[in-house]
Design a protein around this motif. Sequence first.
Motif, short mmCIF file in Angstrom:
data_model
loop_
_atom_site.label_atom_id
_atom_site.label_comp_id
_atom_site.label_asym_id
_atom_site.label_seq_id
_atom_site.Cartn_x
_atom_site.Cartn_y
_atom_site.Cartn_z
N CYS A 146 0.84 -1.19 0.00
CA CYS A 146 0.00 0.00 0.00
C CYS A 146 0.88 1.25 0.00
O CYS A 146 2.08 1.18 0.30
N THR A 147 0.29 2.37 -0.33
CA THR A 147 1.01 3.65 -0.23
C THR A 147 1.02 4.06 1.23
O THR A 147 -0.04 4.20 1.86
N PRO A 148 2.20 4.24 1.83
CA PRO A 148 2.24 4.51 3.28
C PRO A 148 1.81 5.93 3.64
O PRO A 148 2.12 6.89 2.92
N THR A 149 1.08 6.05 4.75
CA THR A 149 0.73 7.36 5.29
C THR A 149 1.35 7.58 6.66
O THR A 149 1.30 8.68 7.21
N ALA A 150 1.93 6.53 7.24
CA ALA A 150 2.60 6.62 8.54
C ALA A 150 3.61 5.48 8.62
O ALA A 150 3.55 4.51 7.85
N GLY A 151 4.54 5.61 9.57
CA GLY A 151 5.56 4.59 9.74
C GLY A 151 5.71 4.20 11.21
O GLY A 151 5.55 5.05 12.11
N PHE A 152 5.98 2.93 11.42
CA PHE A 152 6.36 2.43 12.75
C PHE A 152 7.74 1.82 12.61
O PHE A 152 7.92 0.85 11.89
N TRP A 153 8.72 2.39 13.32
CA TRP A 153 10.09 1.89 13.27
C TRP A 153 10.39 1.25 14.62
O TRP A 153 10.16 1.85 15.68
N GLY A 154 10.95 0.05 14.60
CA GLY A 154 11.40 -0.52 15.86
C GLY A 154 11.18 -2.01 15.98
O GLY A 154 11.05 -2.72 14.98
N VAL A 155 11.14 -2.47 17.21
CA VAL A 155 10.95 -3.88 17.53
C VAL A 155 9.46 -4.12 17.79
O VAL A 155 8.73 -3.19 18.11
N PRO A 156 9.00 -5.36 17.68
CA PRO A 156 7.62 -5.63 18.09
C PRO A 156 7.45 -5.31 19.58
O PRO A 156 8.20 -5.82 20.40
N PRO A 157 6.51 -4.46 19.93
CA PRO A 157 6.34 -4.14 21.35
C PRO A 157 5.79 -5.32 22.12
O PRO A 157 5.08 -6.18 21.56
N ARG A 158 6.13 -5.39 23.38
CA ARG A 158 5.56 -6.46 24.21
C ARG A 158 4.05 -6.32 24.30
O ARG A 158 3.32 -7.31 24.31
N ASP A 159 3.58 -5.08 24.34
CA ASP A 159 2.15 -4.79 24.44
C ASP A 159 1.65 -4.25 23.11
O ASP A 159 1.90 -3.10 22.76
N PHE A 160 0.96 -5.09 22.35
CA PHE A 160 0.51 -4.69 21.01
C PHE A 160 -0.55 -3.59 21.04
O PHE A 160 -0.84 -3.00 20.00
N SER A 161 -1.15 -3.31 22.20
CA SER A 161 -2.14 -2.23 22.25
C SER A 161 -1.51 -0.88 21.93
O SER A 161 -2.21 0.08 21.61
N LEU A 162 -0.19 -0.81 21.98
CA LEU A 162 0.52 0.41 21.59
C LEU A 162 0.26 0.76 20.14
O LEU A 162 0.40 1.91 19.73
#
Length: 249
Positions: A146-162
């Motif tokens: 898809c065409t990105p509108t935002a980015g998440f950089w990093g490791v999988p968080p322990r709490d996915f609700s983030l």
Amino acid sequence: MVTQKKHRIGIVGVPPLSIIKHIASPDHEIFDLDEPQGRIDIETASPLLPRVYCGILRTVIANSLAIQPELIYIDTGSGKCDCAVHTATVLDDILPNCRILRTRNNDSTGFGIPLCKARMKLTDKMAAITATVQNPHPYLDNIAPCTPTAGFWGVPPRDFSLLEFFPDTTHIYGWTRCMENKTPDNLDLEMHYNPDIPTVFFAQSFCAKTALASHLASRHPYALYLDCDVTAGSSAKAKIQAFLELSEK
């Protein structure tokens, strides 16, 4: 008919593909010890690992005590982190009936990153990516980016609700991208980001990757640096929500 008991095997980090191919068998029950496994209290790790260790490695200890696997493959190379080396030593001591096999994932053959670029709810996308660790087979190339509108950089968080406030058109970067590509020690891939989209740079609190997350965020023209420990509190979620809402204006 007697049902054969499955051998319990734990994995920490991303073991080399050769190991995943070896243990991907109906005779084995594989547990990703990095991830919360049911209602296991992370505080059971407190007497064994200092709180300055990240929530992921404390989760590894808590899971290992509760699950009692027969064998654990733990990546102690630079594809995981230096702290995993010492966590392996602790596991060796507290699990006398479990073999702890230290590995170093130097795999360089990329499997691709179709999920990181897919249009999908970010929590579902992250769960799908972490599940690829146990899959030794090449991906089916039928996921359109898809065409990105935002980015998440990093490791999988322990709490996915983030991740719940991110749009479905979020692209994933950082070590999570290395995870899907099955090359966890690929620093060039980990450092890549898109300067044209608002990006949250995330790391678990007390993780050495906080240094890289903070550094890259300082170079990005529109970034939010964030770290969280065990759970994602309301303050962290509010920061993400405000950041993403403001980026739309």
